[in-house]
Design a protein around this motif. Structure first.
Motif, mmCIF file in Angstrom:
data_model
loop_
_atom_site.group_PDB
_atom_site.id
_atom_site.type_symbol
_atom_site.label_atom_id
_atom_site.label_comp_id
_atom_site.label_asym_id
_atom_site.label_seq_id
_atom_site.Cartn_x
_atom_site.Cartn_y
_atom_site.Cartn_z
ATOM 1 N N LEU A 91 0.829 -1.201 0.000
ATOM 2 C CA LEU A 91 0.000 0.000 0.000
ATOM 3 C C LEU A 91 0.865 1.253 0.000
ATOM 4 O O LEU A 91 0.627 2.196 -0.753
ATOM 5 N N VAL A 92 1.888 1.250 0.862
ATOM 6 C CA VAL A 92 2.731 2.434 1.026
ATOM 7 C C VAL A 92 3.744 2.581 -0.112
ATOM 8 O O VAL A 92 3.955 3.686 -0.616
ATOM 9 N N VAL A 93 4.322 1.488 -0.550
ATOM 10 C CA VAL A 93 5.405 1.559 -1.535
ATOM 11 C C VAL A 93 4.889 1.583 -2.976
ATOM 12 O O VAL A 93 5.509 2.199 -3.841
ATOM 13 N N VAL A 94 3.765 0.948 -3.233
ATOM 14 C CA VAL A 94 3.274 0.872 -4.610
ATOM 15 C C VAL A 94 2.073 1.786 -4.830
ATOM 16 O O VAL A 94 2.090 2.655 -5.713
ATOM 17 N N LEU A 95 1.028 1.603 -4.043
ATOM 18 C CA LEU A 95 -0.220 2.311 -4.314
ATOM 19 C C LEU A 95 -0.151 3.804 -4.000
ATOM 20 O O LEU A 95 -0.660 4.610 -4.771
ATOM 21 N N CYS A 96 0.455 4.174 -2.885
ATOM 22 C CA CYS A 96 0.540 5.602 -2.541
ATOM 23 C C CYS A 96 1.312 6.412 -3.591
ATOM 24 O O CYS A 96 0.817 7.453 -4.040
ATOM 25 N N PRO A 97 2.501 5.971 -4.006
ATOM 26 C CA PRO A 97 3.199 6.743 -5.049
ATOM 27 C C PRO A 97 2.413 6.782 -6.364
ATOM 28 O O PRO A 97 2.395 7.812 -7.043
ATOM 29 N N PHE A 98 1.765 5.676 -6.721
ATOM 30 C CA PHE A 98 0.954 5.651 -7.935
ATOM 31 C C PHE A 98 -0.151 6.698 -7.859
ATOM 32 O O PHE A 98 -0.349 7.484 -8.785
ATOM 33 N N LEU A 99 -0.867 6.735 -6.749
ATOM 34 C CA LEU A 99 -1.948 7.708 -6.587
ATOM 35 C C LEU A 99 -1.408 9.134 -6.552
ATOM 36 O O LEU A 99 -2.039 10.052 -7.080
ATOM 37 N N TYR A 100 -0.255 9.321 -5.931
ATOM 38 C CA TYR A 100 0.381 10.639 -5.870
ATOM 39 C C TYR A 100 0.683 11.158 -7.271
ATOM 40 O O TYR A 100 0.558 12.360 -7.537
#
Length: 170
Positions: A91-100
């Motif tokens: 969630l923190v390493v993949v999804l958060c940067p993607f959404l950012y």
């Protein structure tokens, strides 16, 4: 977390109900095309927009219910706290940067369509494209909120900080 989860559920239900007009439009198009020999000019565009909205608005609910697809041969054998830590990492390493990265780009894409009056150009109906792109922005924003809820949930489980009954069952 409950508020964010409820919001995801609400938009997931809206997404599910979008299938009703989609099926009605497709049936109407088939009737017009094959019975009346007069296909509509708008059904193609309307149907792909409804289909995409259905998928997009359901993203957050899919994450909430952990209904995403994965190969879980090894994952299901792990202890609950370790699974939560693995989920938290992704969630923190993949999804958060993607959404950012994707959310501002989608917003600017939608805003440009609004200001220029961009049309779809797919048929003679040719509707404005900004409402469709607004659904993109909304759905990824909802996904971002659900990611926040899931991060909080996974931290609670990983650190064993008073997990709820639902989290203990998993």
């Amino acid at each position: 977390m409950k508020t964010l989860d409820t919001l995801s559920e609400l938009f997931g239900q809206i997404a599910a109900w979008l299938l009703v007009p989609l099926v009605a439009i497709m049936c109407f198009e088939v009737f017009c095309r094959y019975v009346l020999a007069a296909p509509t000019t708008w059904s193609y565009e309307f149907s792909y927009m409804l289909t995409a909205a259905n998928y997009l608005l359901a993203f957050a609910m899919v994450l909430r219910h952990d209904a995403n697809m994965r190969v879980d041969i090894l994952y299901n054998t792990l202890p609950v706290r370790f699974r939560a830590a693995v989920d938290l990492f992704f969630l923190v390493v993949v999804l958060c940067p993607f959404l950012y990265l994707i959310l501002p780009a989608l917003f600017h894409h939608m805003a440009r369509a609004w200001t220029t009056g961009e049309l779809t150009g797919q048929s003679s109906w040719n509707p404005p494209v900004w409402p469709f792109r607004l659904i993109y922005v909304l759905s990824f924003a909802l996904l971002g909120l659900q990611v926040l809820s899931e991060i909080l949930r996974k931290v609670r489980i990983t650190l064993n900080l008073n997990p709820s009954q639902e989290e203990r069952v998993q």
